[in-house]
Design an enzyme around this catalytic site. Sequence first.
Site, PDB file in Angstrom:
ATOM      1  N   ARG A 122      15.488 -30.379 -28.997  1.00 32.03           N
ATOM      2  CA  ARG A 122      14.252 -30.186 -29.771  1.00 32.03           C
ATOM      3  C   ARG A 122      14.034 -28.700 -30.000  1.00 32.03           C
ATOM      4  O   ARG A 122      14.525 -27.865 -29.246  1.00 32.03           O
ATOM      5  CB  ARG A 122      13.038 -30.688 -28.969  1.00 32.03           C
TER       6      ARG A 122
ATOM      7  N   LEU B 175      18.545  -2.695 -27.930  1.00 31.33           N
ATOM      8  CA  LEU B 175      18.151  -4.103 -28.043  1.00 31.33           C
ATOM      9  C   LEU B 175      16.633  -4.269 -28.194  1.00 31.33           C
ATOM     10  O   LEU B 175      15.862  -3.629 -27.469  1.00 31.33           O
ATOM     11  CB  LEU B 175      18.593  -4.851 -26.769  1.00 31.33           C
TER      12      LEU B 175
ATOM     13  N   SER C 139       4.993 -21.183 -23.767  1.00 30.66           N
ATOM     14  CA  SER C 139       4.559 -21.749 -25.044  1.00 30.66           C
ATOM     15  C   SER C 139       3.055 -22.020 -25.051  1.00 30.66           C
ATOM     16  O   SER C 139       2.425 -22.081 -23.983  1.00 30.66           O
ATOM     17  CB  SER C 139       5.312 -23.057 -25.317  1.00 30.66           C
TER      18      SER C 139
ATOM     19  N   ASP D 262      15.089 -23.503 -21.025  1.00 27.78           N
ATOM     20  CA  ASP D 262      14.562 -24.754 -20.465  1.00 27.78           C
ATOM     21  C   ASP D 262      15.352 -25.172 -19.222  1.00 27.78           C
ATOM     22  O   ASP D 262      16.537 -24.863 -19.097  1.00 27.78           O
ATOM     23  CB  ASP D 262      14.656 -25.845 -21.547  1.00 27.78           C
TER      24      ASP D 262
ATOM     25  N   ARG E 101      13.821 -28.492 -13.278  1.00 27.65           N
ATOM     26  CA  ARG E 101      14.869 -29.428 -12.831  1.00 27.65           C
ATOM     27  C   ARG E 101      15.904 -28.723 -11.960  1.00 27.65           C
ATOM     28  O   ARG E 101      16.393 -29.279 -10.985  1.00 27.65           O
ATOM     29  CB  ARG E 101      15.538 -30.086 -14.046  1.00 27.65           C
ATOM     30  N   TRP E 102      16.198 -27.484 -12.299  1.00 27.09           N
ATOM     31  CA  TRP E 102      17.148 -26.703 -11.486  1.00 27.09           C
ATOM     32  C   TRP E 102      16.643 -26.653 -10.040  1.00 27.09           C
ATOM     33  O   TRP E 102      17.405 -26.857  -9.094  1.00 27.09           O
ATOM     34  CB  TRP E 102      17.271 -25.282 -12.051  1.00 27.09           C
TER      35      TRP E 102
ATOM     36  N   HIS F  42      11.486 -21.137 -11.643  1.00 26.48           N
ATOM     37  CA  HIS F  42      10.993 -20.102 -12.558  1.00 26.48           C
ATOM     38  C   HIS F  42      11.396 -18.713 -12.067  1.00 26.48           C
ATOM     39  O   HIS F  42      11.734 -17.836 -12.859  1.00 26.48           O
ATOM     40  CB  HIS F  42       9.471 -20.187 -12.700  1.00 26.48           C
TER      41      HIS F  42
ATOM     42  N   ARG G 107      -0.031 -27.093 -18.216  1.00 27.77           N
ATOM     43  CA  ARG G 107       0.610 -27.306 -16.900  1.00 27.77           C
ATOM     44  C   ARG G 107      -0.411 -27.079 -15.772  1.00 27.77           C
ATOM     45  O   ARG G 107      -1.455 -26.452 -15.991  1.00 27.77           O
ATOM     46  CB  ARG G 107       1.791 -26.335 -16.737  1.00 27.77           C
TER      47      ARG G 107
HETATM   48  C1  FPP Z   1      11.064 -24.129 -18.994  1.00 24.63           C
HETATM   49  O1  FPP Z   1      11.450 -24.746 -17.808  1.00 24.63           O
HETATM   50  C2  FPP Z   1      10.701 -22.758 -18.775  1.00 24.63           C
HETATM   51  C3  FPP Z   1       9.438 -22.257 -18.881  1.00 24.63           C
HETATM   52  C4  FPP Z   1       8.301 -23.084 -19.263  1.00 24.63           C
HETATM   53  C5  FPP Z   1       9.138 -20.846 -18.619  1.00 24.63           C
HETATM   54  C6  FPP Z   1      10.235 -19.853 -18.794  1.00 24.63           C
HETATM   55  C7  FPP Z   1       9.971 -18.744 -17.870  1.00 24.63           C
HETATM   56  C8  FPP Z   1      10.887 -17.998 -17.230  1.00 24.63           C
HETATM   57  C9  FPP Z   1      12.323 -18.127 -17.486  1.00 24.63           C
HETATM   58  C10 FPP Z   1      10.511 -17.006 -16.182  1.00 24.63           C
HETATM   59  C11 FPP Z   1       9.550 -15.954 -16.544  1.00 24.63           C
HETATM   60  C12 FPP Z   1       9.825 -15.251 -17.805  1.00 24.63           C
HETATM   61  C13 FPP Z   1      10.053 -13.914 -17.922  1.00 24.63           C
HETATM   62  C14 FPP Z   1      10.188 -13.311 -19.269  1.00 24.63           C
HETATM   63  C15 FPP Z   1      10.191 -13.014 -16.776  1.00 24.63           C
HETATM   64  P1  FPP Z   1      10.699 -26.066 -17.350  1.00 24.63           P
HETATM   65  O2  FPP Z   1       9.715 -25.701 -16.290  1.00 24.63           O
HETATM   66  O3  FPP Z   1      10.091 -26.769 -18.516  1.00 24.63           O
HETATM   67  O4  FPP Z   1      11.879 -26.887 -16.737  1.00 24.63           O
HETATM   68  P2  FPP Z   1      11.987 -28.475 -16.682  1.00 24.63           P
HETATM   69  O5  FPP Z   1      12.062 -28.955 -18.100  1.00 24.63           O
HETATM   70  O6  FPP Z   1      13.242 -28.688 -15.941  1.00 24.63           O
HETATM   71  O7  FPP Z   1      10.777 -28.963 -15.959  1.00 24.63           O
END
Ligand code: FPP
Length: 243
Positions: A188, A125, A59, A14, A18-19, A31, A65
């Site tokens: 959570r 792995l 998810s 997560d 924000r990053w 992302h 989104r």
């Molecule tokens: C949550 O950050 C992250 C996600 C909804 C997606 C996770 C996806 C990746 C790490 C990249 C692609 C995956 C692979 C396997 C190559 P958020 O967008 O909810 O962040 P925020 O809470 O700061 O808005």
Amino acid sequence: MKADWPKHIAIIMDGNGRWAQERGFPRILGHREGARNVKHITTVCTELGIEILSLYAFSAENWTRPSREINLLMKLIKIYAVRERPLFMSHNTQVKVIGDIEKLPKDVRDALQKTVEMTKHNTGLILQLALSYGGRDEIVRAARDLASKAKNGEIEPEEISEDLFSQTLDTAGRNDPDLLIRTSGELRISNYLLWQTAYSEFYFTEKYWPDFKETELLEALDAYAKRKRRFGGVEFHSTSTTK
Ligand code: FPP
């Protein structure tokens, strides 16, 4: 691998958005950075001898989104599945996918299925990617499957046990997570591996996923190693777990 480290680590990645926003970048750059970190952490887990790494990559709720963000995430997932094939092979990594994958765009599903097929005999792995995944949805699909088997006379309702139920889930045949990590300060579980985390240790960190590097992972592993797992009983050391 240290004896008191977890065999199976699950991560809720997560904080990508924000990053990026804190740096004045569009969310999708977060992302992209997050996808880079997937490669980094997967390599670290391989080097540490971790048996299973489960990543929550998309998810069931993420479908709500904006379509632009969904499309870009799908693209990143497909690129990752295709581009990292040589690395999966050289690192002996087995890729598995859990979730309602029928909902994924066909090209993404095909790319993933090819990677899963190509890596299925690898013995290192296990990288378990949760895509279009919801824990409740997984449980409902398993319940439906067992109900139709009972209806067809393939099983008796009395035969439905915790073990049989586990073997009907997407994660069948793989041990439950010993440690669940969530980045970005949220406290959570967000519908992730609901059944499988019944006895997992939870670890939360303020770090955003793109900043969760080897040092942060080692901190989490050390914190885990200090915990005592009891599974509802008395003293139980964290090494001797399959649940
Ligand atoms: C949550 O950050 C992250 C996600 C909804 C997606 C996770 C996806 C990746 C790490 C990249 C692609 C995956 C692979 C396997 C190559 P958020 O967008 O909810 O962040 P925020 O809470 O700061 O808005």
